[in-house]
Design a protein around this motif. Structure first.
Motif, PDB file in Angstrom:
ATOM      1  N   ASP A  58      80.649  53.972 134.304  1.00 35.26           N
ATOM      2  CA  ASP A  58      80.617  55.179 135.129  1.00 35.26           C
ATOM      3  C   ASP A  58      80.600  54.832 136.614  1.00 35.26           C
ATOM      4  O   ASP A  58      81.299  55.456 137.420  1.00 35.26           O
ATOM      5  N   ILE A  59      79.807  53.837 136.993  1.00 30.88           N
ATOM      6  CA  ILE A  59      79.755  53.418 138.399  1.00 30.88           C
ATOM      7  C   ILE A  59      81.134  52.952 138.852  1.00 30.88           C
ATOM      8  O   ILE A  59      81.605  53.321 139.936  1.00 30.88           O
ATOM      9  N   ALA A  60      81.792  52.148 138.029  1.00 33.11           N
ATOM     10  CA  ALA A  60      83.127  51.653 138.372  1.00 33.11           C
ATOM     11  C   ALA A  60      84.106  52.813 138.545  1.00 33.11           C
ATOM     12  O   ALA A  60      84.937  52.808 139.469  1.00 33.11           O
ATOM     13  N   LEU A  61      84.021  53.825 137.679  1.00 27.36           N
ATOM     14  CA  LEU A  61      84.934  54.966 137.790  1.00 27.36           C
ATOM     15  C   LEU A  61      84.630  55.793 139.035  1.00 27.36           C
ATOM     16  O   LEU A  61      85.550  56.234 139.731  1.00 27.36           O
ATOM     17  N   VAL A  62      83.372  55.985 139.364  1.00 23.38           N
ATOM     18  CA  VAL A  62      83.036  56.731 140.579  1.00 23.38           C
ATOM     19  C   VAL A  62      83.525  55.966 141.815  1.00 23.38           C
ATOM     20  O   VAL A  62      84.064  56.564 142.750  1.00 23.38           O
ATOM     21  N   LYS A  63      83.385  54.660 141.814  1.00 26.59           N
ATOM     22  CA  LYS A  63      83.921  53.870 142.929  1.00 26.59           C
ATOM     23  C   LYS A  63      85.437  54.039 143.028  1.00 26.59           C
ATOM     24  O   LYS A  63      85.990  54.134 144.135  1.00 26.59           O
ATOM     25  N   GLN A  64      86.113  54.082 141.885  1.00 27.09           N
ATOM     26  CA  GLN A  64      87.563  54.303 141.884  1.00 27.09           C
ATOM     27  C   GLN A  64      87.884  55.690 142.445  1.00 27.09           C
ATOM     28  O   GLN A  64      88.817  55.839 143.249  1.00 27.09           O
ATOM     29  N   GLN A  65      87.118  56.702 142.038  1.00 25.37           N
ATOM     30  CA  GLN A  65      87.301  58.049 142.591  1.00 25.37           C
ATOM     31  C   GLN A  65      87.181  58.012 144.111  1.00 25.37           C
ATOM     32  O   GLN A  65      88.020  58.573 144.833  1.00 25.37           O
ATOM     33  N   GLU A  66      86.148  57.367 144.596  1.00 28.79           N
ATOM     34  CA  GLU A  66      85.907  57.304 146.040  1.00 28.79           C
ATOM     35  C   GLU A  66      87.050  56.600 146.767  1.00 28.79           C
ATOM     36  O   GLU A  66      87.444  57.012 147.860  1.00 28.79           O
ATOM     37  N   ARG A  67      87.574  55.541 146.181  1.00 23.76           N
ATOM     38  CA  ARG A  67      88.664  54.770 146.799  1.00 23.76           C
ATOM     39  C   ARG A  67      89.996  55.513 146.779  1.00 23.76           C
ATOM     40  O   ARG A  67      90.774  55.423 147.728  1.00 23.76           O
ATOM     41  N   GLU A  68      90.272  56.215 145.685  1.00 23.79           N
ATOM     42  CA  GLU A  68      91.617  56.743 145.461  1.00 23.79           C
ATOM     43  C   GLU A  68      91.784  58.237 145.749  1.00 23.79           C
ATOM     44  O   GLU A  68      92.913  58.688 145.957  1.00 23.79           O
ATOM     45  N   HIS A 108      77.272  56.645 152.522  1.00 21.59           N
ATOM     46  CA  HIS A 108      78.736  56.530 152.419  1.00 21.59           C
ATOM     47  C   HIS A 108      79.221  56.364 150.986  1.00 21.59           C
ATOM     48  O   HIS A 108      80.132  55.580 150.717  1.00 21.59           O
ATOM     49  N   LYS A 109      78.619  57.119 150.088  1.00 21.04           N
ATOM     50  CA  LYS A 109      79.048  57.103 148.694  1.00 21.04           C
ATOM     51  C   LYS A 109      78.714  58.440 148.069  1.00 21.04           C
ATOM     52  O   LYS A 109      77.892  59.198 148.600  1.00 21.04           O
ATOM     53  N   ALA A 110      79.364  58.712 146.941  1.00 17.58           N
ATOM     54  CA  ALA A 110      79.083  59.950 146.214  1.00 17.58           C
ATOM     55  C   ALA A 110      77.609  59.982 145.829  1.00 17.58           C
ATOM     56  O   ALA A 110      77.044  58.967 145.410  1.00 17.58           O
ATOM     57  N   SER A 111      77.015  61.146 145.947  1.00 18.97           N
ATOM     58  CA  SER A 111      75.593  61.242 145.606  1.00 18.97           C
ATOM     59  C   SER A 111      75.369  60.966 144.117  1.00 18.97           C
ATOM     60  O   SER A 111      74.307  60.467 143.745  1.00 18.97           O
ATOM     61  N   TYR A 112      76.361  61.231 143.266  1.00 18.22           N
ATOM     62  CA  TYR A 112      76.189  60.919 141.853  1.00 18.22           C
ATOM     63  C   TYR A 112      76.206  59.408 141.603  1.00 18.22           C
ATOM     64  O   TYR A 112      75.547  58.927 140.693  1.00 18.22           O
ATOM     65  N   ARG A 113      76.913  58.664 142.426  1.00 18.85           N
ATOM     66  CA  ARG A 113      76.859  57.201 142.294  1.00 18.85           C
ATOM     67  C   ARG A 113      75.443  56.712 142.587  1.00 18.85           C
ATOM     68  O   ARG A 113      74.953  55.780 141.952  1.00 18.85           O
ATOM     69  N   MET A 114      74.759  57.359 143.521  1.00 16.01           N
ATOM     70  CA  MET A 114      73.365  57.008 143.800  1.00 16.01           C
ATOM     71  C   MET A 114      72.515  57.231 142.549  1.00 16.01           C
ATOM     72  O   MET A 114      71.649  56.416 142.232  1.00 16.01           O
ATOM     73  N   GLY A 152      77.540  65.673 145.773  1.00 14.50           N
ATOM     74  CA  GLY A 152      78.070  65.387 147.102  1.00 14.50           C
ATOM     75  C   GLY A 152      79.130  64.305 146.995  1.00 14.50           C
ATOM     76  O   GLY A 152      78.875  63.253 146.415  1.00 14.50           O
ATOM     77  N   PHE A 153      80.310  64.563 147.525  1.00 14.43           N
ATOM     78  CA  PHE A 153      81.402  63.594 147.426  1.00 14.43           C
ATOM     79  C   PHE A 153      81.997  63.365 148.811  1.00 14.43           C
ATOM     80  O   PHE A 153      82.332  64.323 149.516  1.00 14.43           O
ATOM     81  N   PRO A 154      82.145  62.094 149.214  1.00 10.80           N
ATOM     82  CA  PRO A 154      82.674  61.823 150.560  1.00 10.80           C
ATOM     83  C   PRO A 154      84.135  62.226 150.697  1.00 10.80           C
ATOM     84  O   PRO A 154      84.939  62.006 149.791  1.00 10.80           O
ATOM     85  N   ILE A 155      84.444  62.840 151.824  1.00 10.86           N
ATOM     86  CA  ILE A 155      85.848  63.124 152.168  1.00 10.86           C
ATOM     87  C   ILE A 155      86.363  61.917 152.926  1.00 10.86           C
ATOM     88  O   ILE A 155      85.859  61.583 154.001  1.00 10.86           O
ATOM     89  N   ARG A 156      87.353  61.277 152.334  1.00 14.76           N
ATOM     90  CA  ARG A 156      88.037  60.172 153.001  1.00 14.76           C
ATOM     91  C   ARG A 156      89.411  60.666 153.409  1.00 14.76           C
ATOM     92  O   ARG A 156      90.137  61.236 152.604  1.00 14.76           O
ATOM     93  N   ALA A 157      89.748  60.426 154.653  1.00 13.10           N
ATOM     94  CA  ALA A 157      91.069  60.780 155.153  1.00 13.10           C
ATOM     95  C   ALA A 157      91.830  59.485 155.407  1.00 13.10           C
ATOM     96  O   ALA A 157      91.253  58.492 155.870  1.00 13.10           O
ATOM     97  N   ILE A 188      84.928  60.967 156.665  1.00 16.08           N
ATOM     98  CA  ILE A 188      84.793  61.850 157.829  1.00 16.08           C
ATOM     99  C   ILE A 188      83.997  63.119 157.530  1.00 16.08           C
ATOM    100  O   ILE A 188      83.816  63.947 158.401  1.00 16.08           O
ATOM    101  N   GLY A 189      83.546  63.261 156.285  1.00 15.98           N
ATOM    102  CA  GLY A 189      82.794  64.453 155.906  1.00 15.98           C
ATOM    103  C   GLY A 189      82.523  64.418 154.423  1.00 15.98           C
ATOM    104  O   GLY A 189      82.602  63.369 153.784  1.00 15.98           O
ATOM    105  N   CYS A 190      82.200  65.590 153.857  1.00 18.39           N
ATOM    106  CA  CYS A 190      81.978  65.636 152.414  1.00 18.39           C
ATOM    107  C   CYS A 190      82.197  67.034 151.858  1.00 18.39           C
ATOM    108  O   CYS A 190      82.171  68.023 152.585  1.00 18.39           O
ATOM    109  N   VAL A 191      82.437  67.043 150.557  1.00 26.39           N
ATOM    110  CA  VAL A 191      82.487  68.265 149.755  1.00 26.39           C
ATOM    111  C   VAL A 191      81.250  68.217 148.886  1.00 26.39           C
ATOM    112  O   VAL A 191      80.989  67.203 148.232  1.00 26.39           O
ATOM    113  N   THR A 192      80.491  69.298 148.867  1.00 20.22           N
ATOM    114  CA  THR A 192      79.239  69.297 148.122  1.00 20.22           C
ATOM    115  C   THR A 192      79.087  70.596 147.356  1.00 20.22           C
ATOM    116  O   THR A 192      79.388  71.674 147.878  1.00 20.22           O
TER     117      THR A 192
END
Length: 163
Positions: free
Chosen positions: A6-16, A83-89, A115-120, A126-130
């Motif tokens: 799950d952690i690996a998939l959340v990191k992939q979500q954050e990256r992609e 700087h990571k999704a709150s669910y990854r925490m 809470g999910f980081p907005i990456r541009a 640069i922000g988040c969707v929560t």
């Protein structure tokens, strides 16, 4: 799936799940899509979309309270600081309050999904969707589904397995 999977998939979500651009129109589109999903599925959630300097979209659907908005505020602070999704925490630490030594006062920070980081593109976070109102894993999933739809990516590729 294991917690490590799950952690690996959340990191992939954050990256992609990176937006090509982010402005007021994109914030409105993201927030509106979340609200429409909430209405269609009768989800009681509070939705916040923001850059770090200001809120750009806010909505609350039936079944929410001021407590949900407060949870959103604390989730935003957590995403901004770490700087990571709150669910990854949650996955990495469990849903335990921050210690006093961390400097992250539980009155202002929370370890809970939604809470999910907005990456541009070419700009980083640069922000988040929560969202708040569902169990943390579901709060996270609603945001990920919406980002997938917005970016034209397959939900199945990025979706965490049901618990």
């Amino acid at each position: 799936m294991t917690v490590q999977d799950d952690i690996a998939l959340v990191k992939q979500q954050e990256r992609e799940l990176v937006l090509p651009q982010f402005d007021e129109d994109v914030a409105f589109a993201l927030g509106s899509a979340l609200r429409e999903r909430a209405l269609a599925d009768s989800l009681g959630i509070v939705i916040d979309v923001r850059s770090w300097d200001r809120q750009m979209f806010f909505a609350a659907t039936a079944g929410t309270s001021a407590d949900n908005a407060e949870w959103v505020r604390r989730k935003i602070n957590t995403v901004r600081r770490f700087h990571k999704a709150s669910y990854r925490m949650v996955l990495e630490r469990g849903e335990v309050p921050f210690s006093p030594q961390s400097g992250a006062d539980p009155a202002d920070f929370v370890i809970a999904g939604g809470g999910f980081p907005i990456r541009a593109l070419n700009a980083g976070i640069i922000g988040c969707v929560t969202v708040s109102g569902l169990p943390g894993r579901q709060d996270h999933g609603v945001v990920v589904d919406m980002l997938c739809d917005h970016l034209g990516k397959s939900r199945d590729t990025y979706r965490l397995a049901a618990e």
